[in-house]
Enzyme design. Sequence first.
Site, PDB file in Angstrom:
ATOM      1  N   ARG A  41     -12.659  43.184 -36.991  1.00  0.00           N
ATOM      2  CA  ARG A  41     -12.069  44.309 -37.738  1.00  0.00           C
ATOM      3  C   ARG A  41     -10.568  44.071 -37.840  1.00  0.00           C
ATOM      4  NH1 ARG A  41     -12.773  50.196 -35.297  1.00  0.00           N
ATOM      5  NH2 ARG A  41     -10.797  49.783 -34.237  1.00  0.00           N
ATOM      6  N   SER A 110     -21.087  53.813 -39.472  1.00  0.00           N
ATOM      7  CA  SER A 110     -20.375  54.765 -38.620  1.00  0.00           C
ATOM      8  C   SER A 110     -20.818  56.196 -38.929  1.00  0.00           C
ATOM      9  CB  SER A 110     -18.863  54.666 -38.834  1.00  0.00           C
ATOM     10  OG  SER A 110     -18.390  53.406 -38.417  1.00  0.00           O
ATOM     11  N   LYS A 139      -7.659  53.334 -33.569  1.00  0.00           N
ATOM     12  CA  LYS A 139      -8.075  53.624 -34.943  1.00  0.00           C
ATOM     13  C   LYS A 139      -7.386  54.902 -35.402  1.00  0.00           C
ATOM     14  CE  LYS A 139     -12.249  53.095 -37.729  1.00  0.00           C
ATOM     15  NZ  LYS A 139     -12.242  54.222 -38.675  1.00  0.00           N
TER      16      LYS A 139
END
Length: 212
Positions: A41, A110, A139
Amino acid sequence: MKHFDLSLYLVLDPDLCGGPEGMIHTARVAAEHGATMVQLRAPTWKKRLWLETATVLKAVLDPMGVPLIINDQVDVALAIDAAGVHVGQSDLPIEVVRRLVGPNKIVGLSASNAAQMADAPFTLVDYLGVGPVYPTGTKPDASPVIGLPHFAELMAAKPLPVVAIGGIKQGGAAPIIAAGADGVAVVSAICGQTDIAAATTLLLQEIEGARS
């Protein structure tokens, strides 16, 4: 047939790991010491860097049988023949993702609440990433924190395998497994740790202890 183990799911962070080389090193050591899946990511990266790093990560992880999951970038996943992709609620729709990657790739989605879990197209998704369970600093655009009691309620009605994510550190994994999760996804609990091997081993021991 897709075989994957969500137990200890490492999400690589470019900043915490110290760039591409640090991410590759972190993934290698973590996989050697029990990480069961690895996700790349890197939301701020250009595509070329995604491709170059993912290519090396796949070469490192494949011999160990650890699936490499690409976050959001379906084209990169296809270009390197990654094990699968993980998308969020605002990324490409799951129907489109599945059409692009075909039936044999792992697809994760998610979800941060009961409605999103219920709305997941179960025939197209292989697992759900549910969180954030605890407050997280890795995040910035994360959804509101779920908290352990509500997370346990969600797990009682989970329609698919679930990996929990969000602020999970050593000591915080066992309660999540006890609440019904199939695994935990961690970032800073491994990325940026001075002893990656020890951090990974301790987390895995905690997960296995909670199951037994």
